[in-house]
Design a protein around this motif. Structure first.
Motif, PDB file in Angstrom:
ATOM      1  N   PRO A   1       0.800  -1.233   0.000  1.00 42.50           N
ATOM      2  CA  PRO A   1       0.000   0.000   0.000  1.00 42.50           C
ATOM      3  C   PRO A   1       0.830   1.279   0.000  1.00 42.50           C
ATOM      4  CG  PRO A   1      -0.916  -1.580   1.552  1.00 42.50           C
ATOM      5  CD  PRO A   1       0.405  -2.143   1.096  1.00 42.50           C
ATOM      6  N   ASN A   2       2.059   1.236   0.494  1.00 38.90           N
ATOM      7  CA  ASN A   2       2.884   2.451   0.554  1.00 38.90           C
ATOM      8  C   ASN A   2       3.751   2.647  -0.685  1.00 38.90           C
ATOM      9  OD1 ASN A   2       4.653   0.344   1.128  1.00 38.90           O
ATOM     10  ND2 ASN A   2       5.906   1.567   2.532  1.00 38.90           N
ATOM     11  N   CYS A   3       3.512   1.853  -1.743  1.00 40.91           N
ATOM     12  CA  CYS A   3       4.272   2.022  -2.975  1.00 40.91           C
ATOM     13  C   CYS A   3       3.725   3.199  -3.772  1.00 40.91           C
ATOM     14  CB  CYS A   3       4.212   0.754  -3.820  1.00 40.91           C
ATOM     15  SG  CYS A   3       5.142   0.887  -5.370  1.00 40.91           S
ATOM     16  N   ASN A   4       4.605   4.108  -4.141  1.00 43.67           N
ATOM     17  CA  ASN A   4       4.256   5.270  -4.957  1.00 43.67           C
ATOM     18  C   ASN A   4       4.956   5.094  -6.306  1.00 43.67           C
ATOM     19  OD1 ASN A   4       4.278   7.790  -6.266  1.00 43.67           O
ATOM     20  ND2 ASN A   4       4.135   8.894  -4.335  1.00 43.67           N
ATOM     21  N   GLY A   5       4.176   4.736  -7.317  1.00 42.18           N
ATOM     22  CA  GLY A   5       4.754   4.454  -8.621  1.00 42.18           C
ATOM     23  C   GLY A   5       5.544   5.618  -9.198  1.00 42.18           C
ATOM     24  N   ALA A   6       5.061   6.836  -8.957  1.00 48.27           N
ATOM     25  CA  ALA A   6       5.765   8.015  -9.468  1.00 48.27           C
ATOM     26  C   ALA A   6       7.136   8.147  -8.817  1.00 48.27           C
ATOM     27  CB  ALA A   6       4.938   9.269  -9.220  1.00 48.27           C
ATOM     28  N   ALA A   7       7.205   7.878  -7.515  1.00 49.69           N
ATOM     29  CA  ALA A   7       8.480   7.971  -6.796  1.00 49.69           C
ATOM     30  C   ALA A   7       9.442   6.889  -7.274  1.00 49.69           C
ATOM     31  CB  ALA A   7       8.249   7.850  -5.297  1.00 49.69           C
ATOM     32  N   VAL A   8       8.925   5.666  -7.461  1.00 46.93           N
ATOM     33  CA  VAL A   8       9.763   4.578  -7.962  1.00 46.93           C
ATOM     34  C   VAL A   8      10.343   4.948  -9.319  1.00 46.93           C
ATOM     35  CG1 VAL A   8       9.795   2.175  -8.744  1.00 46.93           C
ATOM     36  CG2 VAL A   8       8.488   2.797  -6.710  1.00 46.93           C
ATOM     37  N   GLY A   9       9.486   5.453 -10.190  1.00 48.63           N
ATOM     38  CA  GLY A   9       9.934   5.832 -11.520  1.00 48.63           C
ATOM     39  C   GLY A   9      10.959   6.947 -11.492  1.00 48.63           C
ATOM     40  N   GLN A  10      10.724   7.943 -10.658  1.00 47.84           N
ATOM     41  CA  GLN A  10      11.659   9.064 -10.594  1.00 47.84           C
ATOM     42  C   GLN A  10      13.012   8.645 -10.049  1.00 47.84           C
ATOM     43  OE1 GLN A  10      10.127  12.723  -8.910  1.00 47.84           O
ATOM     44  NE2 GLN A  10      12.181  13.418  -8.327  1.00 47.84           N
ATOM     45  N   ALA A  11      13.013   7.889  -8.936  1.00 47.80           N
ATOM     46  CA  ALA A  11      14.272   7.469  -8.325  1.00 47.80           C
ATOM     47  C   ALA A  11      15.050   6.532  -9.243  1.00 47.80           C
ATOM     48  CB  ALA A  11      14.011   6.794  -6.982  1.00 47.80           C
ATOM     49  N   SER A  12      14.333   5.656  -9.948  1.00 48.02           N
ATOM     50  CA  SER A  12      14.991   4.725 -10.849  1.00 48.02           C
ATOM     51  C   SER A  12      15.503   5.443 -12.095  1.00 48.02           C
ATOM     52  CB  SER A  12      14.028   3.601 -11.246  1.00 48.02           C
ATOM     53  OG  SER A  12      14.693   2.586 -11.965  1.00 48.02           O
TER      54      SER A  12
END
Length: 330
Positions: free
Chosen positions: A190-201
């Motif tokens: 539930p705490n996964c933020n796809g936008a954050a994952v994409g940005q950091a990666s």
């Protein structure tokens, strides 16, 4: 405006403590570096090429799949890193998960067959901390790998001494994480933020591309990544060659060495592309890393074997070439 399609409601999920999970691997699999009796001749060439690249300030890129960590090869890699023979490490999201679980809990890897039956696969509370780390990294414009390494080091996790991310952070070696959304268990949380994952990666992808800019005369190695490694390498290489051409250089970044270590049966001469009618044609490391990208003056080598064999052999070759008095610590 939100999507017109229904989204899965993550509030319905049950996320359990990792202490309730039966893990398949623990710290006992971490191998103690031990010299090999025999070393593949290609790995001796790579060891020499790495030393030359280091001495000339050229790229020494290591790309790995998660099975390298699951094979217990961490301490071999630590020694090679401490020798200055790796300037950047590229990994997939699974590497980050296994490394973090090892550092935090001392164990990793669950039985898919067991936990998929009741839908518990991947849904473990402590593993989800990775999402919090990534969310914070994205806010601060930092990469995925750097943020995880810093967290492990600064929070003094119980098993930080076997963490590849922590070692890279301490040695100031970029470790870049290249994520496919939906590939990793933390994307269930539930705490996964796809936008954050994409940005950091994506920040990590740009760090990786920058690390490739000094590839002329350098080395790129791929241990066990059939898709992530050849694909990010291909795109980053296009970027750096394009930028070099714009700056006025012709045929820029052509003379370097590539190594692929995997389990596929490839022909002895790996510089000839397989026909499209062959299944081997679609093995990206072969056509991308061993043929197409080195066609203008590079060298390529393929060594078939398990990571528990090929990485110790490379380490042994490096050890043999080390000057007296500058040996590895075993």
């Amino acid at each position: 405006m939100s999507s017109k399609y229904q989204l899965f409601d993550r509030s319905k999920l049950r996320v359990l403590p990792i202490s309730e999970r039966k893990s398949l691997l623990d710290t006992s699999i971490i191998a103690i570096p031990t010299p090999c009796e025999k070393v593949h001749p290609s790995l001796e060439i790579i060891a020499e090429s790495l030393a030359t690249a280091r001495d000339n300030g050229n790229s020494r890129i290591l790309m790995i799949g998660a099975h390298v960590l699951r094979s217990g090869m961490q301490k071999y890699l630590f020694d090679i890193m401490e020798k200055g023979l790796i300037s950047c490490i590229a990994v997939n999201g699974a590497c980050a998960i296994h490394d973090f679980e090892y550092a935090l809990h001392g164990s990793t890897t669950e039985s898919v067959a067991t936990y998929i039956s009741n839908g518990q696969f991947g849904l473990w509370q402590e593993t989800g901390i990775l999402n919090d780390i990534i969310n914070e990294a994205a806010k601060n414009g930092r990469g995925f790998g750097e943020a995880v390494g810093e967290y492990i080091v600064k929070n003094k996790l119980d098993h930080a001494d076997i963490s590849l991310f922590a070692k890279a952070y301490e040695l100031n070696i970029p470790i870049t994480v290249h994520v496919g959304i939906g590939y990793d268990i933390v994307h269930e949380h539930p705490n996964c933020n796809g936008a954050a994952v994409g940005q950091a990666s994506y920040t990590d992808f740009l760090i990786f591309a920058a690390a490739l800019e000094s590839l002329e005369g350098g080395v790129v190695m791929n241990f066990g990544s059939a898709i992530m490694a050849p694909e990010i390498y291909l795109k980053a290489l296009a970027m750096i060659r394009n930028a070099a051409t714009v700056s006025g250089k012709e045929k820029a970044i052509c003379h370097f060495t590539t190594l692929v270590c995997d389990l596929h049966d490839l022909p002895e001469k790996v510089n000839i592309e397989a026909p499209k009618t062959s299944a081997e044609y679609y093995f990206r490391p072969w056509k991308t890393m061993l043929i197409r990208t080195v066609a203008d003056g590079g060298r390529s080598y393929y060594v078939r074997g398990f990571h528990a064999d090929t990485i110790p052999q490379l380490w042994t070759a490096i050890k043999k070439q080390s000057p007296a008095g500058q040996d590895f610590v075993e």
